[in-house]
Design a protein around this motif. Structure first.
Motif, PDB file in Angstrom:
ATOM      1  N   ARG A 244       0.698  34.176 -17.001  1.00  0.00           N
ATOM      2  CA  ARG A 244       1.024  34.097 -15.578  1.00  0.00           C
ATOM      3  C   ARG A 244      -0.267  34.298 -14.783  1.00  0.00           C
ATOM      4  NH1 ARG A 244       1.244  38.210 -11.935  1.00  0.00           N
ATOM      5  NH2 ARG A 244       2.454  37.886 -10.033  1.00  0.00           N
ATOM      6  N   ARG A 245      -0.429  33.502 -13.723  1.00  0.00           N
ATOM      7  CA  ARG A 245      -1.546  33.699 -12.806  1.00  0.00           C
ATOM      8  C   ARG A 245      -1.012  33.828 -11.397  1.00  0.00           C
ATOM      9  NH1 ARG A 245      -6.287  29.349 -12.166  1.00  0.00           N
ATOM     10  NH2 ARG A 245      -4.555  28.142 -11.279  1.00  0.00           N
ATOM     11  N   ALA A 246      -1.380  34.927 -10.765  1.00  0.00           N
ATOM     12  CA  ALA A 246      -0.962  35.170  -9.388  1.00  0.00           C
ATOM     13  C   ALA A 246      -1.951  34.513  -8.432  1.00  0.00           C
ATOM     14  CB  ALA A 246      -0.850  36.666  -9.121  1.00  0.00           C
ATOM     15  N   LYS A 247      -1.739  34.707  -7.129  1.00  0.00           N
ATOM     16  CA  LYS A 247      -2.568  34.036  -6.140  1.00  0.00           C
ATOM     17  C   LYS A 247      -4.009  34.517  -6.160  1.00  0.00           C
ATOM     18  CE  LYS A 247      -2.352  32.409  -1.376  1.00  0.00           C
ATOM     19  NZ  LYS A 247      -1.590  32.427  -0.119  1.00  0.00           N
ATOM     20  N   ASP A 248      -4.241  35.734  -6.722  1.00  0.00           N
ATOM     21  CA  ASP A 248      -5.618  36.226  -6.797  1.00  0.00           C
ATOM     22  C   ASP A 248      -6.420  35.504  -7.877  1.00  0.00           C
ATOM     23  OD1 ASP A 248      -4.628  37.243  -9.150  1.00  0.00           O
ATOM     24  OD2 ASP A 248      -4.757  39.348  -8.563  1.00  0.00           O
ATOM     25  N   GLY A 249      -5.753  34.660  -8.656  1.00  0.00           N
ATOM     26  CA  GLY A 249      -6.458  33.831  -9.630  1.00  0.00           C
ATOM     27  C   GLY A 249      -6.581  34.431 -11.011  1.00  0.00           C
ATOM     28  N   ASP A 250      -6.160  35.690 -11.221  1.00  0.00           N
ATOM     29  CA  ASP A 250      -6.289  36.325 -12.524  1.00  0.00           C
ATOM     30  C   ASP A 250      -5.102  35.977 -13.418  1.00  0.00           C
ATOM     31  OD1 ASP A 250      -8.661  37.540 -11.855  1.00  0.00           O
ATOM     32  OD2 ASP A 250      -7.694  39.360 -11.103  1.00  0.00           O
ATOM     33  N   TRP A 251      -5.406  35.630 -14.668  1.00  0.00           N
ATOM     34  CA  TRP A 251      -4.372  35.340 -15.663  1.00  0.00           C
ATOM     35  C   TRP A 251      -4.040  36.606 -16.436  1.00  0.00           C
ATOM     36  CZ3 TRP A 251      -1.556  31.020 -16.052  1.00  0.00           C
ATOM     37  CH2 TRP A 251      -2.041  29.853 -15.459  1.00  0.00           C
ATOM     38  N   VAL A 253      -1.223  37.975 -19.844  1.00  0.00           N
ATOM     39  CA  VAL A 253      -0.232  37.625 -20.861  1.00  0.00           C
ATOM     40  C   VAL A 253       1.122  38.185 -20.441  1.00  0.00           C
ATOM     41  CG1 VAL A 253       0.487  37.990 -23.249  1.00  0.00           C
ATOM     42  CG2 VAL A 253      -1.911  37.525 -22.720  1.00  0.00           C
ATOM     43  N   VAL A 254       2.151  37.379 -20.576  1.00  0.00           N
ATOM     44  CA  VAL A 254       3.525  37.821 -20.339  1.00  0.00           C
ATOM     45  C   VAL A 254       4.362  37.405 -21.543  1.00  0.00           C
ATOM     46  CG1 VAL A 254       3.356  37.687 -17.836  1.00  0.00           C
ATOM     47  CG2 VAL A 254       4.114  35.688 -19.120  1.00  0.00           C
ATOM     48  N   SER A 255       5.563  37.940 -21.643  1.00  0.00           N
ATOM     49  CA  SER A 255       6.435  37.570 -22.748  1.00  0.00           C
ATOM     50  C   SER A 255       7.088  36.216 -22.483  1.00  0.00           C
ATOM     51  CB  SER A 255       7.514  38.629 -22.951  1.00  0.00           C
ATOM     52  OG  SER A 255       8.476  38.548 -21.900  1.00  0.00           O
ATOM     53  N   ARG A 256       7.574  35.597 -23.542  1.00  0.00           N
ATOM     54  CA  ARG A 256       8.271  34.328 -23.365  1.00  0.00           C
ATOM     55  C   ARG A 256       9.580  34.535 -22.596  1.00  0.00           C
ATOM     56  NH1 ARG A 256       5.795  29.982 -26.208  1.00  0.00           N
ATOM     57  NH2 ARG A 256       7.443  28.723 -25.310  1.00  0.00           N
ATOM     58  N   ASN A 257      10.161  35.717 -22.693  1.00  0.00           N
ATOM     59  CA  ASN A 257      11.362  36.004 -21.907  1.00  0.00           C
ATOM     60  C   ASN A 257      11.043  35.982 -20.415  1.00  0.00           C
ATOM     61  OD1 ASN A 257      13.067  36.217 -24.048  1.00  0.00           O
ATOM     62  ND2 ASN A 257      13.329  38.430 -23.941  1.00  0.00           N
ATOM     63  N   GLN A 258       9.911  36.574 -20.042  1.00  0.00           N
ATOM     64  CA  GLN A 258       9.505  36.561 -18.640  1.00  0.00           C
ATOM     65  C   GLN A 258       9.247  35.137 -18.160  1.00  0.00           C
ATOM     66  OE1 GLN A 258       6.444  39.667 -19.418  1.00  0.00           O
ATOM     67  NE2 GLN A 258       7.001  40.364 -17.385  1.00  0.00           N
ATOM     68  N   TYR A 259       8.586  34.358 -19.018  1.00  0.00           N
ATOM     69  CA  TYR A 259       8.307  32.963 -18.679  1.00  0.00           C
ATOM     70  C   TYR A 259       9.620  32.202 -18.448  1.00  0.00           C
ATOM     71  CZ  TYR A 259       6.978  28.072 -19.316  1.00  0.00           C
ATOM     72  OH  TYR A 259       6.832  26.719 -19.163  1.00  0.00           O
ATOM     73  N   ALA A 260      10.568  32.375 -19.375  1.00  0.00           N
ATOM     74  CA  ALA A 260      11.848  31.668 -19.264  1.00  0.00           C
ATOM     75  C   ALA A 260      12.610  32.111 -18.028  1.00  0.00           C
ATOM     76  CB  ALA A 260      12.678  31.903 -20.524  1.00  0.00           C
ATOM     77  N   GLN A 261      12.545  33.403 -17.727  1.00  0.00           N
ATOM     78  CA  GLN A 261      13.258  33.909 -16.552  1.00  0.00           C
ATOM     79  C   GLN A 261      12.633  33.360 -15.275  1.00  0.00           C
ATOM     80  OE1 GLN A 261      13.496  38.169 -16.461  1.00  0.00           O
ATOM     81  NE2 GLN A 261      15.268  38.181 -15.102  1.00  0.00           N
ATOM     82  N   ALA A 262      11.305  33.301 -15.245  1.00  0.00           N
ATOM     83  CA  ALA A 262      10.629  32.736 -14.069  1.00  0.00           C
ATOM     84  C   ALA A 262      10.963  31.261 -13.921  1.00  0.00           C
ATOM     85  CB  ALA A 262       9.121  32.925 -14.205  1.00  0.00           C
ATOM     86  N   VAL A 274      12.658  36.361 -10.950  1.00  0.00           N
ATOM     87  CA  VAL A 274      11.386  36.481 -11.645  1.00  0.00           C
ATOM     88  C   VAL A 274      11.084  37.946 -11.909  1.00  0.00           C
ATOM     89  CG1 VAL A 274       8.917  36.004 -11.557  1.00  0.00           C
ATOM     90  CG2 VAL A 274      10.544  34.390 -10.554  1.00  0.00           C
ATOM     91  N   THR A 275      10.876  38.306 -13.159  1.00  0.00           N
ATOM     92  CA  THR A 275      10.512  39.666 -13.514  1.00  0.00           C
ATOM     93  C   THR A 275       9.036  39.870 -13.268  1.00  0.00           C
ATOM     94  OG1 THR A 275      12.199  39.683 -15.224  1.00  0.00           O
ATOM     95  CG2 THR A 275      10.495  41.373 -15.369  1.00  0.00           C
ATOM     96  N   PRO A 276       8.610  40.947 -12.622  1.00  0.00           N
ATOM     97  CA  PRO A 276       7.178  41.177 -12.411  1.00  0.00           C
ATOM     98  C   PRO A 276       6.433  41.173 -13.725  1.00  0.00           C
ATOM     99  CG  PRO A 276       8.486  42.697 -11.096  1.00  0.00           C
ATOM    100  CD  PRO A 276       9.436  41.981 -11.994  1.00  0.00           C
ATOM    101  N   ALA A 277       5.283  40.496 -13.748  1.00  0.00           N
ATOM    102  CA  ALA A 277       4.556  40.326 -15.002  1.00  0.00           C
ATOM    103  C   ALA A 277       3.943  41.617 -15.502  1.00  0.00           C
ATOM    104  CB  ALA A 277       3.459  39.275 -14.822  1.00  0.00           C
ATOM    105  N   LYS A 278       3.809  42.624 -14.653  1.00  0.00           N
ATOM    106  CA  LYS A 278       3.189  43.872 -15.082  1.00  0.00           C
ATOM    107  C   LYS A 278       4.168  44.767 -15.832  1.00  0.00           C
ATOM    108  CE  LYS A 278      -0.947  43.444 -13.217  1.00  0.00           C
ATOM    109  NZ  LYS A 278      -2.181  43.457 -14.017  1.00  0.00           N
ATOM    110  N   GLN A 279       5.460  44.384 -15.872  1.00  0.00           N
ATOM    111  CA  GLN A 279       6.426  45.202 -16.568  1.00  0.00           C
ATOM    112  C   GLN A 279       6.172  45.170 -18.064  1.00  0.00           C
ATOM    113  OE1 GLN A 279      10.361  44.052 -15.507  1.00  0.00           O
ATOM    114  NE2 GLN A 279      10.222  44.836 -13.424  1.00  0.00           N
ATOM    115  N   ALA A 280       6.798  46.101 -18.789  1.00  0.00           N
ATOM    116  CA  ALA A 280       6.617  46.160 -20.241  1.00  0.00           C
ATOM    117  C   ALA A 280       7.022  44.836 -20.866  1.00  0.00           C
ATOM    118  CB  ALA A 280       7.472  47.281 -20.818  1.00  0.00           C
ATOM    119  N   GLN A 281       6.300  44.443 -21.900  1.00  0.00           N
ATOM    120  CA  GLN A 281       6.552  43.168 -22.551  1.00  0.00           C
ATOM    121  C   GLN A 281       7.943  43.168 -23.172  1.00  0.00           C
ATOM    122  OE1 GLN A 281       4.270  40.716 -22.484  1.00  0.00           O
ATOM    123  NE2 GLN A 281       3.020  42.047 -21.235  1.00  0.00           N
TER     124      GLN A 281
END
Length: 401
Positions: A244-251, A253-262, A274-281
């Motif tokens: 995941r990359r936010a507007k600040d441009g930093d990438w 790693v997120v889980s595939r569950n987070q990706y699918a939910q987003a 969308v689950t926040p990417a900083k949450q536990a994997q």
């Protein structure tokens, strides 16, 4: 050309300065004016119409336009960057950064607990063929010295044992009583599917895969006798990934569950999904988070616990094996010990464990987590079991139900 006197009209030669008839000074015709250019750079405005002013803008206006243009270019640049293909280099960097956060757990993941490696010397019966084979392979690696035969007792009571002591490589590969074949897991490459890229909640999301391998794996761990215990976790493998990359441009790693939910949130337009990417994997079947969770204390912790349980039984350590069992009011400690001792006798009758493999299965739809076990004995027989596991006070334990 003839020149006529303006006083008397007498014709004179063109080079005459005075009239030949009356003596009046002659006036020479004026030289013709130079030809007018066909087009003037600044034509004169027609009568009754004011001349057009210059088209240039004041410097202050030009500066303002330049600032607006720069801001617009920056916004357009981020938009194009966010909507364009992610960089494999950026995703690789993000993956390595995430993995660096797991360094504290990595070393133990490449270590075995199937023997008390911290103890020296250790004594082994000459009849324990599988243990001798294992230790002899470590003798070749310099982790143990060649055994010495020790005889105790005499006559009928005489008994022989093999005495193994640590070798010169023991300090390098034995840590905390465990045999360790590597220290660092590395992300050697990443790839992504361009079709997987989408935007949701001011973030860009992408799915792909990564190749993971252990750095500087000990050569001795690939010995024919030892490789079976190390290969499953230490051989390079390709695993699912998501970033995941936010507007600040930093990438990150997120889980595939987070990706699918987003992705579901993007398709439905519901950003709250969308689950926040900083949450536990969150682990996902076959995904990167699932595999690393298993490797760093998730399923991997459960598998190691189950393997240690069976090896304790195999070694006649019933009391130690009992500590891995979930307490059951219906099963008193004394009865549990008898049960485990009977299992130990059964293993001994089959020549002891020659090999053991485990596979963690995360529970779903209300089912409990489990570990599938396959044991090969020295007499050639095999045993397969499915053991339910759960965390009790932060430690993996198994159920005998």
């Amino acid at each position: 050309m003839a020149c006529f006197c303006h006083q008397c009209g007498q014709r004179n030669e063109d080079d005459a300065n005075f009239c030949e008839s009356c003596g009046t000074p002659l006036r020479k015709p004026a030289a013709p004016p130079p030809a007018t250019p066909a087009a003037s750079a600044n034509p004169v405005a027609p009568a009754g119409r004011p001349a057009a002013k210059g088209t240039g803008l004041p410097k202050a206006a030009l500066a303002g336009i330049a600032v607006v243009a720069l801001v617009a270019a920056g916004a357009l640049g981020w938009f194009l960057l966010a909507d364009g293909k992610p960089s494999e280099g950026a995703l690789l960097t993000a993956s390595k950064t995430w993995l660096d956060d797991q360094r504290a757990n990595q070393e133990s993941s490449a270590c075995l607990r199937n023997f008390d490696y911290g103890k020296s010397p250790v004594f082994v019966s000459p009849d324990s063929h599988s243990t001798r084979e294992w230790l002899d392979a470590l003798v070749e690696a310099g982790i143990y010295q060649a055994p010495e035969t020790i005889t105790s007792g005499s006559g009928y009571w005489a008994r022989q044992q093999l005495r193994y002591e640590h070798g010169e490589q023991a300090a390098r590969y034995i840590r905390g009583g465990r045999l360790c074949a590597a220290e660092r897991l590395e992300v050697s490459a990443v790839s992504f599917d361009p079709q997987s890229v989408f935007k949701a909640a001011d973030s860009q999301w992408v799915a792909g895969s990564a190749t993971l391998s252990w750095d500087a794996r000990a050569p001795w761990s690939q010995h024919a006798t030892l490789a079976g215990e190390f290969d499953e976790v230490m051989n390079p493998r390709t695993v699912d990934m998501a970033w995941r990359r936010a507007k600040d441009g930093d990438w990150e790693v997120v889980s595939r569950n987070q990706y699918a939910q987003a992705q579901r949130g993007s398709e439905s337009g519901d950003k709250k999904a969308v689950t926040p990417a900083k949450q536990a994997q969150a682990s996902s079947s076959g995904g990167f988070g699932d595999w690393l969770g298993k490797l760093f204390g998730g399923g991997g912790g459960a598998e190691k616990m189950v393997e240690s349980f069976y090896r304790d039984i195999n070694g006649g350590r019933a009391e130690q094996a009992a500590t891995a069992v979930i307490p059951d009011p219906q099963l008193e400690p004394a009865k549990l010990k008898v049960l485990l001792e009977a299992k130990s006798v059964e293993f001994k009758a089959k020549g002891g464990i020659a090999r053991i493999s485990t596979r963690y299965q995360a529970g779903s739809n209300g089912a409990a987590d489990a570990v599938e076990v396959e044991i090969g004995f020295n007499d050639g027989s095999t045993m397969q079991e499915r053991v339910e596991v759960a965390k009790v006070d932060g430690d993996w334990k198994l159920s005998l139900d």
